[in-house]
Motif scaffolding. Structure first.
Motif, PDB file in Angstrom:
ATOM      1  N   ALA A   1      25.055  20.030  43.795  1.00 28.86           N
ATOM      2  CA  ALA A   1      26.163  20.985  43.815  1.00 28.86           C
ATOM      3  C   ALA A   1      27.351  20.469  44.624  1.00 28.86           C
ATOM      4  N   GLY A   2      27.182  19.332  45.271  1.00 23.65           N
ATOM      5  CA  GLY A   2      28.271  18.754  46.050  1.00 23.65           C
ATOM      6  C   GLY A   2      28.469  19.400  47.409  1.00 23.65           C
ATOM      7  N   LYS A   3      27.450  20.044  47.924  1.00 25.72           N
ATOM      8  CA  LYS A   3      27.540  20.754  49.198  1.00 25.72           C
ATOM      9  C   LYS A   3      26.917  19.988  50.356  1.00 25.72           C
ATOM     10  N   VAL A   4      26.714  18.684  50.175  1.00 23.53           N
ATOM     11  CA  VAL A   4      26.039  17.867  51.187  1.00 23.53           C
ATOM     12  C   VAL A   4      26.883  16.642  51.503  1.00 23.53           C
ATOM     13  N   CYS A   5      26.912  16.281  52.784  1.00 21.62           N
ATOM     14  CA  CYS A   5      27.443  14.974  53.167  1.00 21.62           C
ATOM     15  C   CYS A   5      26.335  14.271  53.935  1.00 21.62           C
ATOM     16  N   PHE A   6      26.409  12.974  54.020  1.00 17.89           N
ATOM     17  CA  PHE A   6      25.336  12.243  54.680  1.00 17.89           C
ATOM     18  C   PHE A   6      25.905  11.041  55.391  1.00 17.89           C
TER      19      PHE A   6
ATOM     20  N   ASP B   1      32.777  13.429  61.294  1.00 21.70           N
ATOM     21  CA  ASP B   1      34.138  13.748  60.889  1.00 21.70           C
ATOM     22  C   ASP B   1      34.241  15.186  60.373  1.00 21.70           C
ATOM     23  N   LEU B   2      33.315  15.590  59.514  1.00 26.46           N
ATOM     24  CA  LEU B   2      33.360  16.938  58.952  1.00 26.46           C
ATOM     25  C   LEU B   2      32.947  18.008  59.962  1.00 26.46           C
ATOM     26  N   ILE B   3      32.073  17.672  60.903  1.00 27.43           N
ATOM     27  CA  ILE B   3      31.711  18.629  61.960  1.00 27.43           C
ATOM     28  C   ILE B   3      32.941  18.946  62.797  1.00 27.43           C
ATOM     29  N   GLU B   4      33.697  17.914  63.149  1.00 28.48           N
ATOM     30  CA  GLU B   4      34.897  18.109  63.958  1.00 28.48           C
ATOM     31  C   GLU B   4      35.974  18.884  63.203  1.00 28.48           C
ATOM     32  N   LYS B   5      35.946  18.829  61.884  1.00 31.46           N
ATOM     33  CA  LYS B   5      36.886  19.601  61.063  1.00 31.46           C
ATOM     34  C   LYS B   5      36.338  20.993  60.744  1.00 31.46           C
ATOM     35  N   LYS B   6      35.168  21.317  61.305  1.00 30.48           N
ATOM     36  CA  LYS B   6      34.516  22.629  61.122  1.00 30.48           C
ATOM     37  C   LYS B   6      34.133  22.905  59.672  1.00 30.48           C
ATOM     38  N   LYS B   7      33.757  21.869  58.928  1.00 27.11           N
ATOM     39  CA  LYS B   7      33.383  22.041  57.528  1.00 27.11           C
ATOM     40  C   LYS B   7      31.876  21.956  57.296  1.00 27.11           C
ATOM     41  N   ILE B   8      31.113  21.689  58.350  1.00 28.10           N
ATOM     42  CA  ILE B   8      29.656  21.593  58.251  1.00 28.10           C
ATOM     43  C   ILE B   8      29.033  22.824  58.898  1.00 28.10           C
ATOM     44  N   LYS B   9      28.094  23.458  58.211  1.00 27.96           N
ATOM     45  CA  LYS B   9      27.412  24.649  58.738  1.00 27.96           C
ATOM     46  C   LYS B   9      26.091  24.305  59.410  1.00 27.96           C
TER      47      LYS B   9
ATOM     48  N   GLY C   1      18.523  11.633  46.978  1.00 28.84           N
ATOM     49  CA  GLY C   1      18.733  10.543  46.030  1.00 28.84           C
ATOM     50  C   GLY C   1      19.496   9.361  46.591  1.00 28.84           C
ATOM     51  N   LYS C   2      19.415   9.142  47.887  1.00 28.51           N
ATOM     52  CA  LYS C   2      20.090   8.024  48.546  1.00 28.51           C
ATOM     53  C   LYS C   2      19.063   7.199  49.311  1.00 28.51           C
ATOM     54  N   ASN C   3      19.514   6.091  49.888  1.00 23.61           N
ATOM     55  CA  ASN C   3      18.624   5.248  50.672  1.00 23.61           C
ATOM     56  C   ASN C   3      19.013   5.274  52.141  1.00 23.61           C
ATOM     57  N   ASN C   4      18.023   5.389  53.004  1.00 28.88           N
ATOM     58  CA  ASN C   4      18.177   5.233  54.441  1.00 28.88           C
ATOM     59  C   ASN C   4      19.233   6.159  55.058  1.00 28.88           C
ATOM     60  N   LYS C   5      19.131   7.447  54.796  1.00 30.09           N
ATOM     61  CA  LYS C   5      20.047   8.436  55.366  1.00 30.09           C
ATOM     62  C   LYS C   5      19.284   9.301  56.374  1.00 30.09           C
ATOM     63  N   ALA C   6      19.674   9.205  57.651  1.00 29.45           N
ATOM     64  CA  ALA C   6      18.994   9.929  58.716  1.00 29.45           C
ATOM     65  C   ALA C   6      19.673  11.252  59.040  1.00 29.45           C
ATOM     66  N   ILE C   7      20.930  11.417  58.622  1.00 32.60           N
ATOM     67  CA  ILE C   7      21.681  12.631  58.929  1.00 32.60           C
ATOM     68  C   ILE C   7      22.245  13.221  57.646  1.00 32.60           C
ATOM     69  N   ILE C   8      22.021  14.523  57.478  1.00 33.15           N
ATOM     70  CA  ILE C   8      22.535  15.235  56.322  1.00 33.15           C
ATOM     71  C   ILE C   8      23.297  16.459  56.833  1.00 33.15           C
ATOM     72  N   GLY C   9      24.492  16.652  56.335  1.00 36.60           N
ATOM     73  CA  GLY C   9      25.294  17.814  56.700  1.00 36.60           C
ATOM     74  C   GLY C   9      25.403  18.764  55.508  1.00 36.60           C
ATOM     75  N   ILE C  10      25.150  20.038  55.756  1.00 33.45           N
ATOM     76  CA  ILE C  10      25.244  21.057  54.708  1.00 33.45           C
ATOM     77  C   ILE C  10      26.581  21.770  54.876  1.00 33.45           C
ATOM     78  N   LYS C  11      27.385  21.773  53.806  1.00 33.95           N
ATOM     79  CA  LYS C  11      28.740  22.311  53.878  1.00 33.95           C
ATOM     80  C   LYS C  11      28.847  23.804  53.587  1.00 33.95           C
ATOM     81  N   ASP C  12      27.831  24.406  52.992  1.00 33.12           N
ATOM     82  CA  ASP C  12      27.907  25.791  52.538  1.00 33.12           C
ATOM     83  C   ASP C  12      26.907  26.658  53.290  1.00 33.12           C
ATOM     84  N   ASP C  13      27.236  27.943  53.434  1.00 36.21           N
ATOM     85  CA  ASP C  13      26.304  28.880  54.084  1.00 36.21           C
ATOM     86  C   ASP C  13      25.057  29.035  53.254  1.00 36.21           C
TER      87      ASP C  13
END
Length: 89
Positions: free
Chosen positions: A16-21, A28-36, A77-89
């Motif tokens: 759904a495009g609601k994840v960054c990793f 960057d997105l946490i500092e912009k207040k876009k990660i929940k 569906g990615k390789n070697n990602k230790a941090i995932i940010g959820i953008k939506d409530d």
């Protein structure tokens, strides 16, 4: 909720495009207040955990430590990602 369901929901969020990793993208997105919510793998490097925890504390962002890097990466569906940010409530 079982681990399988949580990892399945992470996959749906990704589609759904609601994840960054990745450390830098999430910070960057946490500092912009876009990660929940930030999900950090339990086997992530200590420095990574410390850095992301500091940023989350300073920006009032929820953080949880869950699963391994391998399982989280597979769920999105990615390789070697230790941090995932959820953008939506």
């Amino acid at each position: 909720m079982t681990k399988t369901k949580v990892l399945g929901l992470l996959g749906l969020c990704t589609k759904a495009g609601k994840v960054c990793f990745g450390r830098d993208a999430c910070i960057d997105l946490i500092e912009k207040k876009k990660i929940k919510l930030v999900i950090v793998a339990v086997d992530a490097a200590d420095r990574t955990k410390k850095d992301i925890n500091f940023v989350c504390d300073n920006n009032d962002t929820k953080i949880c430590f869950y699963e391994t890097i391998e399982n989280l990466s597979k769920a999105i569906g990615k390789n070697n990602k230790a941090i995932i940010g959820i953008k939506d409530d």
